[in-house]
Design a protein around this motif. Structure first.
Motif, PDB file in Angstrom:
ATOM      1  N   CYS B  13       0.839  -1.201   0.000  1.00 28.92           N
ATOM      2  CA  CYS B  13       0.000   0.000   0.000  1.00 28.92           C
ATOM      3  C   CYS B  13       0.872   1.249   0.000  1.00 28.92           C
ATOM      4  N   THR B  14       0.585   2.176  -0.921  1.00 30.85           N
ATOM      5  CA  THR B  14       1.357   3.420  -0.981  1.00 30.85           C
ATOM      6  C   THR B  14       0.635   4.561  -0.284  1.00 30.85           C
ATOM      7  N   ALA B  15      -0.516   4.289   0.299  1.00 30.13           N
ATOM      8  CA  ALA B  15      -1.332   5.309   0.955  1.00 30.13           C
ATOM      9  C   ALA B  15      -1.791   6.387  -0.014  1.00 30.13           C
ATOM     10  N   CYS B  16      -2.007   6.020  -1.271  1.00 27.90           N
ATOM     11  CA  CYS B  16      -2.382   7.026  -2.269  1.00 27.90           C
ATOM     12  C   CYS B  16      -3.853   7.395  -2.183  1.00 27.90           C
ATOM     13  N   GLN B  17      -4.671   6.531  -1.609  1.00 24.08           N
ATOM     14  CA  GLN B  17      -6.108   6.767  -1.431  1.00 24.08           C
ATOM     15  C   GLN B  17      -6.919   6.689  -2.712  1.00 24.08           C
ATOM     16  N   ALA B  18      -6.386   6.035  -3.731  1.00 22.89           N
ATOM     17  CA  ALA B  18      -7.198   5.809  -4.927  1.00 22.89           C
ATOM     18  C   ALA B  18      -8.425   4.984  -4.556  1.00 22.89           C
ATOM     19  N   CYS B  19      -8.262   4.046  -3.611  1.00 23.81           N
ATOM     20  CA  CYS B  19      -9.395   3.211  -3.187  1.00 23.81           C
ATOM     21  C   CYS B  19     -10.498   4.070  -2.591  1.00 23.81           C
ATOM     22  N   VAL B  20     -10.087   5.114  -1.843  1.00 15.98           N
ATOM     23  CA  VAL B  20     -11.071   5.968  -1.175  1.00 15.98           C
ATOM     24  C   VAL B  20     -11.927   6.684  -2.212  1.00 15.98           C
ATOM     25  N   VAL B  21     -11.272   7.255  -3.225  1.00 18.04           N
ATOM     26  CA  VAL B  21     -12.014   8.008  -4.234  1.00 18.04           C
ATOM     27  C   VAL B  21     -12.808   7.061  -5.139  1.00 18.04           C
ATOM     28  N   ALA B  22     -12.217   5.914  -5.481  1.00 18.44           N
ATOM     29  CA  ALA B  22     -12.918   4.962  -6.343  1.00 18.44           C
ATOM     30  C   ALA B  22     -14.205   4.506  -5.672  1.00 18.44           C
ATOM     31  N   CYS B  23     -14.140   4.235  -4.371  1.00 16.18           N
ATOM     32  CA  CYS B  23     -15.306   3.786  -3.619  1.00 16.18           C
ATOM     33  C   CYS B  23     -16.365   4.878  -3.590  1.00 16.18           C
ATOM     34  N   GLN B  24     -15.915   6.086  -3.339  1.00 15.57           N
ATOM     35  CA  GLN B  24     -16.852   7.193  -3.221  1.00 15.57           C
ATOM     36  C   GLN B  24     -17.598   7.410  -4.533  1.00 15.57           C
ATOM     37  N   SER B  25     -16.863   7.286  -5.637  1.00 12.80           N
ATOM     38  CA  SER B  25     -17.448   7.493  -6.942  1.00 12.80           C
ATOM     39  C   SER B  25     -18.362   6.323  -7.330  1.00 12.80           C
ATOM     40  N   GLU B  26     -17.950   5.124  -7.019  1.00  9.75           N
ATOM     41  CA  GLU B  26     -18.741   3.942  -7.380  1.00  9.75           C
ATOM     42  C   GLU B  26     -20.055   3.895  -6.603  1.00  9.75           C
ATOM     43  N   ASN B  27     -19.990   4.293  -5.324  1.00 14.88           N
ATOM     44  CA  ASN B  27     -21.137   4.091  -4.452  1.00 14.88           C
ATOM     45  C   ASN B  27     -21.941   5.350  -4.164  1.00 14.88           C
ATOM     46  N   ASN B  28     -21.755   6.382  -4.981  1.00 17.01           N
ATOM     47  CA  ASN B  28     -22.523   7.611  -4.836  1.00 17.01           C
ATOM     48  C   ASN B  28     -22.425   8.209  -3.433  1.00 17.01           C
ATOM     49  N   VAL B  29     -21.234   8.167  -2.859  1.00 17.50           N
ATOM     50  CA  VAL B  29     -21.052   8.745  -1.529  1.00 17.50           C
ATOM     51  C   VAL B  29     -20.780  10.235  -1.716  1.00 17.50           C
ATOM     52  N   PRO B  30     -21.652  11.115  -1.206  1.00 18.58           N
ATOM     53  CA  PRO B  30     -21.456  12.544  -1.456  1.00 18.58           C
ATOM     54  C   PRO B  30     -20.294  13.120  -0.661  1.00 18.58           C
ATOM     55  N   CYS B  31     -19.728  14.205  -1.164  1.00 20.89           N
ATOM     56  CA  CYS B  31     -18.715  14.947  -0.416  1.00 20.89           C
ATOM     57  C   CYS B  31     -19.449  15.931   0.478  1.00 20.89           C
ATOM     58  N   VAL B  32     -19.124  15.934   1.749  1.00 23.10           N
ATOM     59  CA  VAL B  32     -19.784  16.889   2.640  1.00 23.10           C
ATOM     60  C   VAL B  32     -19.090  18.240   2.531  1.00 23.10           C
ATOM     61  N   SER B  33     -19.718  19.269   3.059  1.00 26.75           N
ATOM     62  CA  SER B  33     -19.148  20.612   2.957  1.00 26.75           C
ATOM     63  C   SER B  33     -17.870  20.684   3.789  1.00 26.75           C
ATOM     64  N   PRO B  34     -16.993  21.653   3.466  1.00 28.14           N
ATOM     65  CA  PRO B  34     -15.756  21.791   4.237  1.00 28.14           C
ATOM     66  C   PRO B  34     -16.010  21.938   5.733  1.00 28.14           C
TER      67      PRO B  34
END
Lengths: 798, 238
Positions: B13-34
């Motif tokens: 694992c390189t800690a790049c977080q591609a998995c985090v963004v891929a999951c969010q995009s695949e599963n319609n997880v919204p980005c919350v406000s800052p």
């Protein structure tokens, strides 16, 4: 009465209220009130997968995009693409948010106000193109064609080649790409190898990687290709593990993922590299055959006039002794010994450095010091070592106009261009005044260390036009905004550059139709070229950008090498065939090649890589030069040069790798400011995308804002608590930022992430502080690279 | 019956977080406000947990990608009053969004804190909603959500295999995170199939499960960092 499950639950809760206390139930009913909100329904549609090319950095990874109806809903990697092989970094995945971004430019705009107080008026594309055409026509008629400057986001795209061809046919030598951040490495390659091509590091086959502060896993090079190699290094099935050592003052994400992190005093990387060289020599661990047969300046030598010169061996063994190196760098002597021995005994080994990010180069002398380690272990040109970029056999770009480029420096040993010099040339109006600037997805005001100078310079230029998808710090200073499509909406073709040792060209059609009436710069410039007539029209005789790309593919076909992207098995087969002199293409004409490239993602030449040893060294000695004769000659002809590098005139060190002088800390500003790169915002792009803002500060659980990393003890001495708002003050100015205690921060240094604090554009990208606004605008004298690493600052509570 | 599971190799694992963004995009997880993000209300089905220990310069920074661990004995399902969460026969811990009443007992019960709550109606500024995945429903305010191992992809893969009249093959069904990982750190498949790559990885001497002593039997199994990593990092997290 229709009762669904939620209504029922609410009903039951109401019944509970009637019988029991109302206390706990209030919460439930509040939640239930929320449930009445409209549900988001997602429309379906016919599904297809389309190939695309990532445009969020210069690496150009291959994409597979899932489309439902006319919508792009998911990005994945193209498994056949040799750069990323199906993987992707988070930036590439966020391209969907770029495509559907609320803050995209939607129509061409004309600035009817001033540069400092713009008033934008939406205009039609016809009017926009006519405005740009008229300006270019007038300047050319007036014999001022050379005074037009085009700044491009990079030069790997085939659209960039087209823009360059346009500029050259138009009569301007001033096609200027944004710097790659590899400036110091390129300087080392030029002085020590005579190479004008960028280096490629064969990560897939190396056994040992020693990085001197390079953000290997945080956006450097081609992130997806580097990470794929990293995964392979640690794959038990792939055999022995490749060791990765990171030398860096801060515990970066890269350092934390390395097998070993060597904490070093900031700026002393060159000393450590030369100290290791001295160990390699003293313990006889270096590649004696390579050094004897293929290098110059290792031993003391005499030139044709009989003057004695100091050799590399003499210099490092006398001046970089183990105890002194240890004292200067803060790295224990036993670690230096261990590193040197490991480096020599795990070949092929690569030394990478000195410190650089994708936007900020290091120092040329330090890069030469690091690169000399590669020469000592014979890694240059070897599999698993340092190679030169393989160029794809695309057509010629064009002829060079007679005028000198505006940013070329006659006062520095490194020839060629430095975009950083442009403001200086604009202010001085020398060698000539700049009449117009065209920006192609480039934002030098934000991403150059001397961005402020660019801001002032652009205000002096009579005409500025910007092709961009979003308003940015530079395009906000323009007269004409030309909204460009994002990567998924346009024809894309790009060369892979130094991402992999092989030459590769990606090609993809638009995945979705362009939104908001945006137009690709290449298409606009083809149209303008046609209407400018004469030799400009003759240089770009294409109806569309697609037609231009077909012409380039024709050149690829004519070269009769390489293959369409394919699976690993076919690739091995092709490589074997080609090495034994066969070329067995799957296509029989350029049209078939075109179709297959679109179907698989591109073309590459799996056989190009090694075996170019004769062309590796284009130095005067045709060898690797520890003593750079180019630098030596320059210093002899320019006696004033050596003092600018902190050396006496006639000192041989001017041509040898050495430790550049260090800025000393004063009581006034006791801390060193080190800008650091984080992968999600690497290269200065990405701050407008929520996906990336959410993950950029993960090691400190920071989101959506800049943070200043400070060592807890240093913070304690300054009375700064974790999370305090502090002022960071440099000679250039001060900025307010949240301090975060970070045990991995170097105690004498504060670290501020790059990519935050845009001045214009999306509200999301304007959060935080841009460290480049604080670093001093100084350039070193060898190649004119900005020194972004030695700004001293003071930090105090607000 | 397969038993779906995953290994995450912390050495790769390189800690790049591609998995985090891929999951969010695949599963319609919204980005919350800052502002909400600042209150620790980011919705994510997989994220990286940082842990730093030691003193400069002898420091370790560990980053652990953490989806729902799909325990064989999940504590979360026992507390759900409405049966909105359960475990499927093939081992996936499900969450039926339309059944959830938002009581958040399960978020409290999960020892790995892998469940998140929708404090607000999801927002997709601009045209972000255009990129929503039609295979996954968007969760309204007041609902708990979590990783489903991209269950919708399993349904699809199963159907495709059935249409082609063949058994499901290894790799037919991959969650978005496993598919995107540029370093190949995530292996996914059937833990019951001794021939599968994931079963082989799970047998590695580096394999460990988080908070094993709780008896939850997670099916997301980590592989420790192994040699040259300055001691046994695998044990220190629990």
């Amino acid at each position: 009465m229709k009762l669904d499950r939620r209504d029922f639950v609410r009903f039951a809760a109401g019944a509970a209220l009637a019988t029991g206390s109302g206390l706990g139930v209030r919460g439930i009913s509040r939640v239930n009130a929320a449930l009445e909100a409209e549900e988001v329904r997602v429309p379906g549609g016919p599904e297809k997968w389309a190939l695309g090319t990532c445009s969020l950095c210069e690496a150009g990874c291959g994409l597979r995009v899932r489309c439902v109806g006319k919508r792009a809903v998911r990005i994945q990697g193209n498994p056949l693409h040799p750069v990323n092989r199906g993987g992707l970094c988070p930036k590439g995945l966020a391209a969907l948010q770029e495509l559907y971004h609320p803050d995209r430019l939607r129509a061409p705009r004309l600035n009817t106000g001033s540069r400092t107080a713009p008033r934008w008026r939406d205009i039609s594309w016809d009017e926009a193109i006519a405005t740009l055409r008229r300006k270019l026509w007038e300047l050319r008629q007036a014999g001022q064609a050379h005074s037009v400057v085009l700044i491009d986001r990079g030069e790997r795209g085939l659209d960039s080649r087209l823009l360059r061809r346009f500029m050259e046919a138009y009569g301007s030598p001033n096609y200027l790409p944004m710097p790659s951040g590899l400036g110091s490495l390129e300087a080392a390659m030029y002085f020590q190898q005579g190479a004008t091509r960028p280096p490629v590091f064969d990560f897939d086959n190396t056994r040992y990687l020693l990085s001197f502060g390079v953000n290997v896993l945080e956006g450097w090079g081609s992130p997806a290709a580097v990470m794929r190699a990293f995964g392979r290094w640690r794959d038990p099935a792939a055999g022995r593990r490749t060791k990765f050592v990171q030398v860096e003052p801060r515990l970066s994400l890269t350092a934390s993922r390395a097998d070993e992190w060597v904490a070093i005093r900031p700026g002393t990387e060159a000393t450590l590299a030369l100290g290791m060289a001295s160990v390699l020599i003293a313990e006889d661990l270096y590649d004696a055959a390579f050094v004897r047969e293929r290098t110059f300046g290792f031993d003391d030598w005499r030139d044709e006039q009989g003057r004695a010169h100091m050799g590399f061996r003499t210099m490092v063994t006398s001046e970089y002794r183990l105890d002194e190196v240890s004292a200067a760098t803060g790295v224990p002597a036993e670690i230096i010994l261990k590193l040197a021995r490991e480096f020599a005994n795990n070949r092929p080994a690569i030394a990478l450095g000195d410190h650089q990010t994708s936007t900020l180069p290091g120092n040329p002398y330090a890069a030469m010091a690091v690169h000399s380690l590669n020469a000592l272990v014979g890694s240059i040109g070897a599999p698993g070592g340092v190679l030169l970029e393989a160029a794809a056999p695309l057509g010629n770009v064009g002829s060079h106009p007679a005028r000198p480029p505006i940013d070329e420096s006659p006062e520095r040993p490194m020839p060629g261009r430095q975009l950083a010099r442009l403001p200086e040339a604009i202010f001085a109006r020398r060698p000539y005044a700049v009449q117009a600037v065209l920006l192609h997805h480039a934002d030098p005001v934000f991403s150059m260390p001397n961005g402020e100078a660019f801001r002032r310079a652009f205000q002096e230029i009579p005409f500025v036009a910007s092709f961009t998808s979003f308003l940015n710090d530079s395009s906000a200073l323009s007269d004409l905004l030309l909204p460009a499509p994002t990567g998924l909406e346009e024809w894309q073709a790009r060369t892979s550059g130094p991402a992999i040792p092989q030459a590769a060209v990606s090609l993809s059609a638009p995945v979705v139709p362009p939104r908001h009436g945006t137009r690709q710069a290449a298409a606009v410039m083809i149209e303008i070229a046609r209407s400018l007539r004469g030799e400009v029209a003759a240089a770009l005789p294409f109806a569309t950008f697609e037609a231009y790309l077909k012409d380039q593919v024709q050149a690829l076909f004519t070269a009769q090498t390489g293959a369409v992207f394919s699976t690993g098995m076919e690739e091995t087969w092709n490589r074997m065939l080609e090495r034994s002199g066969w070329w067995a293409p799957t296509f029989s004409n350029a049209g078939e090649l075109w179709d297959q490239m679109l179907e698989k993602g591109g073309w590459w030449d799996p056989a190009t890589a090694y075996g170019e040893r004769d062309r590796l060294f284009e130095t005067p000695s045709r060898r690797y030069e520890f003593y750079s004769q180019k630098l030596g000659d320059w210093a002899r002809r320019h006696p004033q040069f050596a003092p600018t590098a902190g050396l006496a005139a006639g000192d041989d060190r001017v041509a040898l790798p050495h430790q550049p002088p260090l800025e000393r800390a004063g009581p006034e500003r006791p801390l060193l400011l080190m800008p650091v790169e984080v992968l999600p915002l690497a290269g200065g792009a990405g701050a407008h995308l929520p996906y990336l803002q959410q993950i950029a500060g993960v090691h400190l659980s920071e989101h959506w804002r800049s943070w200043l990393e400070i060592h807890p003890e240093t913070a304690h001495k300054l009375g700064i608590a974790d999370g305090d708002l502090v002022w960071i003050e440099s000679p250039r100015g001060r900025a307010l930022v949240r301090a975060r205690h970070y045990a991995g921060a170097h105690p004498e240094t504060v670290h501020l992430p790059l990519g935050y604090g845009h001045g214009q554009g999306s509200e999301w990208s304007r959060r935080g502080v841009n460290p480049l606004a604080l670093v001093e605008e100084r350039c070193e004298t060898v190649a004119g690279l900005p020194c972004a690493w030695d700004t001293r600052v003071r930090v105090y509570r607000s | 019956m397969p038993r779906w599971g995953m290994t995450i190799d912390l050495a790769k694992c390189t800690a790049c977080q591609a998995c985090v963004v891929a999951c969010q995009s695949e599963n319609n997880v919204p980005c919350v406000s800052p502002e909400e993000a600042g209150r620790d209300r980011i919705l994510s089905w997989i994220n990286l947990l940082p842990a730093i220990e030691g003193e400069y310069p002898r420091l370790h920074l560990r980053m652990m990608p953490m989806p729902c661990l799909h325990c064989d004995k999940p504590p979360c399902i026992q507390v759900c009053p409405v049966g909105a969460t359960g475990i499927s026969p093939d081992g996936i811990v499900r969450q039926i969004f339309s059944r959830c009443i938002g009581c958040r007992y399960c978020t409290t019960a999960c020892p790995y804190t892998r469940r998140t709550f929708n404090w607000y109606q999801p927002e997709f500024p601009g045209e972000f909603a255009e990129s929503l995945n039609p295979d996954v429903s968007v969760r309204p305010k007041g609902v708990v959500e979590k990783c489903t191992l991209c269950h919708h992809r399993l349904l699809k893969a199963r159907e495709e295999a059935r249409a082609a009249n063949r058994p499901m093959a290894e790799g037919d069904y991959l969650p978005a995170c496993a598919e995107i990982c540029p370093a190949g750190a995530i292996t996914f498949g059937d833990l019951e199939d001794p021939e599968s790559a994931v079963a082989a990885a799970a047998r590695s001497p580096r394999a460990f499960r988080l908070l094993e002593d709780l008896g939850t039997h997670p099916k997301v199994i980590y592989l420790g960092e192994g040699e040259w990593s300055g001691g046994d990092r695998s044990k220190t997290i629990s």
